[in-house]
Design an enzyme around this catalytic site. Structure first.
Site, PDB file in Angstrom:
ATOM      1  N   TYR A 112       0.811  -0.997  -0.063  1.00 21.52           N
ATOM      2  CA  TYR A 112       0.026   0.050   0.154  1.00 21.52           C
ATOM      3  C   TYR A 112       0.938   1.339  -0.048  1.00 21.52           C
ATOM      4  CZ  TYR A 112      -4.550  -2.247   0.702  1.00 21.52           C
ATOM      5  OH  TYR A 112      -5.684  -2.876   0.487  1.00 21.52           O
ATOM      6  N   LYS A 162       3.430 -14.886   4.008  1.00 20.24           N
ATOM      7  CA  LYS A 162       3.677 -15.784   2.910  1.00 20.24           C
ATOM      8  C   LYS A 162       5.001 -15.955   2.953  1.00 20.24           C
ATOM      9  CE  LYS A 162       2.566 -18.411  -0.812  1.00 20.24           C
ATOM     10  NZ  LYS A 162       1.767 -19.429  -0.737  1.00 20.24           N
ATOM     11  N   ASP A 223     -11.883  -9.187   4.682  1.00 18.68           N
ATOM     12  CA  ASP A 223     -13.071  -9.400   3.991  1.00 18.68           C
ATOM     13  C   ASP A 223     -13.508 -11.043   4.081  1.00 18.68           C
ATOM     14  OD1 ASP A 223     -13.208  -6.895   3.062  1.00 18.68           O
ATOM     15  OD2 ASP A 223     -13.449  -7.264   0.786  1.00 18.68           O
TER      16      ASP A 223
HETATM   17  C1  IPM Z   1     -10.456  -1.392   3.270  1.00 21.93           C
HETATM   18  C2  IPM Z   1     -10.681  -1.086   2.077  1.00 21.93           C
HETATM   19  C3  IPM Z   1      -9.675   0.133   1.713  1.00 21.93           C
HETATM   20  C4  IPM Z   1      -8.257  -0.696   1.599  1.00 21.93           C
HETATM   21  C5  IPM Z   1      -9.732   0.671  -0.028  1.00 21.93           C
HETATM   22  C6  IPM Z   1     -11.056   1.035  -0.054  1.00 21.93           C
HETATM   23  C7  IPM Z   1      -8.449   1.601  -0.219  1.00 21.93           C
HETATM   24  O1  IPM Z   1     -10.899  -2.211   1.082  1.00 21.93           O
HETATM   25  O2  IPM Z   1     -10.476  -0.539   4.154  1.00 21.93           O
HETATM   26  O3  IPM Z   1     -10.346  -2.613   3.610  1.00 21.93           O
HETATM   27  O4  IPM Z   1      -7.870  -1.715   0.850  1.00 21.93           O
HETATM   28  O5  IPM Z   1      -7.647  -0.713   2.899  1.00 21.93           O
HETATM   29 MN    MN Z   2     -10.760  -4.026   2.241  1.00 22.32          MN
END
Ligand code: IPM
Ligand code: MN
Length: 315
Positions: A112, A162, A223
């Protein structure tokens, strides 16, 4: 900051519940997100970031609009906020009647960070690189936070990475994790490769207590964790710099397809509000809100009906 899509709808319910829990807050409202960007090009001016440093917390709905190219709001608003305010812990708890674990996602580094670029863009020989930035400082503070948290829970921390393929960043994570672990002899540790963790999390999420992982793996696994915990409509987040201004938002996005339908579940936003109250030292109100949200299966109806039902349970 309600943001876009269903963001303002769920934040309204969160603020309603916080007020009903008896916590009074001074608030300032910020109109930022994809809609604002399309109106006048504003994403996140530095002056606003400076202003935020003087606040205790930012309570956010969700940002993102279909008309905006990918990356503009994500990098320019969300990631800028996380990086500029050094919100280095992304804390995501997942609680059901069957399991109770929390993911500590490193929130300022990894893939990121924005390292990389193009060579020979738009030619047949085009090259794109996107490096992963991992600092000893960043990895260590994430690991330390995880172990401190584990001491207040079931004393079990799992590192997810990983290391068999990412032999540079994985090695740094592995060594740092084990060095911090040595300071917490009461805490049991476990290591999972990210791919295997996806299986274990689906098969038996109850085997986790505290998970610590890098930014991208943390994005993905949370997620999945949301999906095995009743859906991301229930999953809250804290973006923390302990002791400083921190940011609280649901894991879910702006869901423009259901805006205005009353279908948005406000529980993730309400629970994010409870995490904000923890940060503000209002732990009693936070616990009462969590208790009121606990029986999620019975919290049904429209967005505002669910908010009202949580309020009724607070009484
Ligand atoms: C999250 C979201 C963000 C991330 C995106 C929207 C930048 O998916 O907060 O998990 O990847 O961190
Ligand atoms: Mn996310």
């Amino acid at each position: 900051m309600g943001g876009d899509g269903i963001g303002p709808e769920v934040v309204t319910e969160g603020l309603k519940v916080i007020a009903a829990a008896g916590v009074e807050m001074d608030t300032v409202e910020y109109d930022l997100g994809g809609e604002r960007y399309m109106k006048d090009g504003t994403i996140l001016p530095d002056e606003i970031v400076e202003e935020w440093r003087g606040l205790d917390a930012l309570y956010a709905g969700a940002v993102g609009s279909p008309g905006v190219p990918p990356g503009v709001i994500e990098r320019g608003l969300l990631l800028k906020m996380r990086f500029d305010l050094d919100l280095y812990i992304n804390l995501r708890p997942f609680v059901t009647t069957d399991h109770d674990f929390v993911v500590i996602r490193e929130n300022t580094e990894g893939t990121y960070a924005g390292e990389g670029g193009f060579l020979r863009k738009n030619t047949a020989e085009e090259v794109a690189t996107q490096g992963s930035v991992n600092t000893r400082h960043g990895v260590e503070r994430a690991c330390r936070y995880a172990f401190e948290l584990a001491m207040t829970r079931n004393k079990h921390v799992t590192l997810i990475h990983k290391t068999n393929v990412l032999t540079f960043s994985g090695d740094l994570w592995d060594r740092t994790f084990n060095e911090v672990a040595a300071e917490y002899p009461a805490v049991d540790t476990w290591y999972n490769h990210i791919d295997a963790a996806c299986i274990y999390m689906v098969e038996n999420p109850a085997q986790y207590d505290v998970i610590v992982t890098d930014n991208l793996f943390g994005d993905i696994i949370t997620d999945l964790a949301g999906a095995v915990s009743g859906g991301i409509g229930l999953a809250p987040t804290a973006n923390l710099h302990p002791g400083k201004m921190s940011m609280f938002e649901p894991v879910h996005g702006s869901a423009p397809d259901i805006v205005g339908t009353g279908m948005a579940n406000p529980i993730a936003a309400i629970l994010s509000g409870a995490m904000m109250l923890d940060h503000l030292g209002e732990t009693d109100a936070a616990d009462r809100i969590r208790t009121a949200c606990a029986d999620t299966d019975t919290l049904t109806g429209t967005t505002s009906e669910i908010g009202d039902a949580v309020v009724a349970r607070l009484a």
